[in-house]
Design a protein around this motif. Structure first.
Motif, mmCIF file in Angstrom:
data_model
loop_
_atom_site.group_PDB
_atom_site.id
_atom_site.type_symbol
_atom_site.label_atom_id
_atom_site.label_comp_id
_atom_site.label_asym_id
_atom_site.label_seq_id
_atom_site.Cartn_x
_atom_site.Cartn_y
_atom_site.Cartn_z
ATOM 1 N N THR A 24 0.946 -1.176 -0.309
ATOM 2 C CA THR A 24 -0.586 0.002 -0.199
ATOM 3 C C THR A 24 1.029 1.266 -0.023
ATOM 4 O O THR A 24 2.134 1.479 0.398
ATOM 5 C CB THR A 24 -1.058 -0.167 1.173
ATOM 6 N N LYS A 25 0.847 2.224 -1.065
ATOM 7 C CA LYS A 25 1.471 3.662 -0.934
ATOM 8 C C LYS A 25 0.459 4.489 -0.621
ATOM 9 O O LYS A 25 -0.702 4.873 -1.131
ATOM 10 C CB LYS A 25 1.877 3.341 -2.007
ATOM 11 N N ALA A 26 0.245 5.208 0.079
ATOM 12 C CA ALA A 26 -0.234 6.436 1.062
ATOM 13 C C ALA A 26 0.925 7.632 0.579
ATOM 14 O O ALA A 26 1.621 8.002 0.488
ATOM 15 C CB ALA A 26 -0.713 6.311 1.806
ATOM 16 N N LEU A 27 0.023 9.186 0.540
ATOM 17 C CA LEU A 27 0.160 9.809 0.290
ATOM 18 C C LEU A 27 -0.739 11.938 0.387
ATOM 19 O O LEU A 27 -1.608 11.103 1.170
ATOM 20 C CB LEU A 27 0.618 10.777 -1.387
ATOM 21 N N PHE A 28 0.882 12.551 2.158
ATOM 22 C CA PHE A 28 -0.017 13.503 2.689
ATOM 23 C C PHE A 28 1.204 14.394 1.980
ATOM 24 O O PHE A 28 2.221 14.146 2.507
ATOM 25 C CB PHE A 28 0.329 12.686 4.322
ATOM 26 N N PRO A 29 0.701 14.903 1.143
ATOM 27 C CA PRO A 29 1.268 16.612 0.533
ATOM 28 C C PRO A 29 1.241 17.771 2.097
ATOM 29 O O PRO A 29 2.809 18.671 1.460
ATOM 30 C CB PRO A 29 1.229 16.921 -0.928
ATOM 31 N N VAL A 50 -4.062 5.794 -1.942
ATOM 32 C CA VAL A 50 -4.493 6.585 -1.009
ATOM 33 C C VAL A 50 -4.069 7.928 -1.053
ATOM 34 O O VAL A 50 -2.402 8.018 -0.812
ATOM 35 C CB VAL A 50 -5.303 6.301 0.115
ATOM 36 N N ALA A 51 -4.592 8.918 -1.340
ATOM 37 C CA ALA A 51 -3.875 10.621 -1.191
ATOM 38 C C ALA A 51 -4.870 11.393 -0.395
ATOM 39 O O ALA A 51 -5.783 11.367 -1.129
ATOM 40 C CB ALA A 51 -3.166 11.617 -2.414
ATOM 41 N N MET A 52 -4.454 11.998 0.895
ATOM 42 C CA MET A 52 -4.773 13.021 1.530
ATOM 43 C C MET A 52 -4.618 14.489 0.731
ATOM 44 O O MET A 52 -3.414 14.581 0.962
ATOM 45 C CB MET A 52 -4.449 12.407 2.895
ATOM 46 N N VAL A 81 -0.130 13.010 -9.366
ATOM 47 C CA VAL A 81 0.709 11.946 -7.993
ATOM 48 C C VAL A 81 0.015 10.532 -8.157
ATOM 49 O O VAL A 81 0.449 9.616 -7.836
ATOM 50 C CB VAL A 81 1.328 11.824 -6.388
ATOM 51 N N GLN A 82 -0.722 10.294 -9.668
ATOM 52 C CA GLN A 82 -1.212 8.760 -9.747
ATOM 53 C C GLN A 82 -1.788 8.648 -8.724
ATOM 54 O O GLN A 82 -1.667 6.645 -8.042
ATOM 55 C CB GLN A 82 0.087 8.879 -10.430
ATOM 56 N N ALA A 83 -3.008 8.702 -7.803
ATOM 57 C CA ALA A 83 -3.704 8.509 -6.851
ATOM 58 C C ALA A 83 -4.856 8.162 -7.265
ATOM 59 O O ALA A 83 -5.631 8.360 -8.021
ATOM 60 C CB ALA A 83 -3.530 9.539 -5.308
ATOM 61 N N PRO A 88 -10.058 14.749 0.367
ATOM 62 C CA PRO A 88 -10.065 15.807 0.848
ATOM 63 C C PRO A 88 -9.728 16.336 2.106
ATOM 64 O O PRO A 88 -9.832 15.905 3.166
ATOM 65 C CB PRO A 88 -11.014 16.685 -0.107
ATOM 66 N N ILE A 89 -8.682 17.271 2.053
ATOM 67 C CA ILE A 89 -8.327 17.295 3.653
ATOM 68 C C ILE A 89 -8.271 19.361 3.676
ATOM 69 O O ILE A 89 -8.171 19.819 2.168
ATOM 70 C CB ILE A 89 -7.240 17.225 3.955
ATOM 71 N N HIS A 90 -8.206 19.709 5.020
ATOM 72 C CA HIS A 90 -7.778 21.213 5.205
ATOM 73 C C HIS A 90 -9.144 21.888 4.595
ATOM 74 O O HIS A 90 -8.668 23.153 3.692
ATOM 75 C CB HIS A 90 -5.988 21.338 3.875
ATOM 76 N N TRP A 91 -10.000 21.912 4.691
ATOM 77 C CA TRP A 91 -10.986 22.436 4.631
ATOM 78 C C TRP A 91 -11.669 22.427 5.734
ATOM 79 O O TRP A 91 -12.216 21.756 6.350
ATOM 80 C CB TRP A 91 -12.084 22.325 2.997
ATOM 81 N N GLY A 92 -13.092 23.482 6.222
ATOM 82 C CA GLY A 92 -14.348 23.116 6.827
ATOM 83 C C GLY A 92 -13.803 23.424 8.003
ATOM 84 O O GLY A 92 -15.095 23.565 8.485
#
Length: 138
Positions: A24-29, A50-52, A81-83, A88-92
């Motif tokens: 499994t690969k995950a990205l948190f930019p 998955v990418a956040m 990034v080929q997710a 979606p993060i960083h909102w609300g």
């Protein structure tokens, strides 16, 4: 601020770590705005299961662009990034900028549809919702 590219590995009893299998690969930019180098990250480390990806705090755009995505940038980031799936993060949560706090998820859905992508691959979660990502490689 900072981002992380993470992977899990499976090592069977008869294997050495050098011959492990990435499962499994995950990205948190982190606080990352759109930039062309995201294509390099996708090519070198992707595809990601998955990418956040941040979608909010982007107005005024000419000021916030280097560090925050708008929803259109977020869709480009997902593709670059080929997710396979994105969260979606960083909102609300905290009113940092001038767009309405509920604008980012509304625009994200429109941007996914306009790009011809399945909106369920970058679906909005309720604030505080727990999301289980099951069989993300499939």
């Amino acid at each position: 601020w900072c981002g992380f590219s993470l992977c899990s590995r499976t090592i069977s009893d008869d294997q050495e770590e050098s011959s492990s299998t990435v499962t499994t690969k995950a990205l948190f930019p982190g606080d990352t705005g759109w930039f062309e180098g995201l294509y390099d990250i996708g090519a070198k480390y992707g595809p990601y299961d998955v990418a956040m990806i941040p979608i909010g705090a982007y107005e005024p755009y000419d000021f916030m662009e280097p560090q925050h995505n708008n929803p259109s940038d977020a869709v480009k980031m997902m593709q670059a990034v080929q997710a396979r799936r994105s969260v979606p993060i960083h909102w609300g949560t905290i009113q940092l900028t001038t767009e309405h706090c509920m604008e980012p998820p509304q625009l994200l859905k429109q941007c996914m549809e306009t790009s011809g992508l399945d909106p369920s691959h970058f679906s909005i979660c309720l604030i505080g919702e727990t999301v289980a990502v099951i069989n993300i490689s499939g």
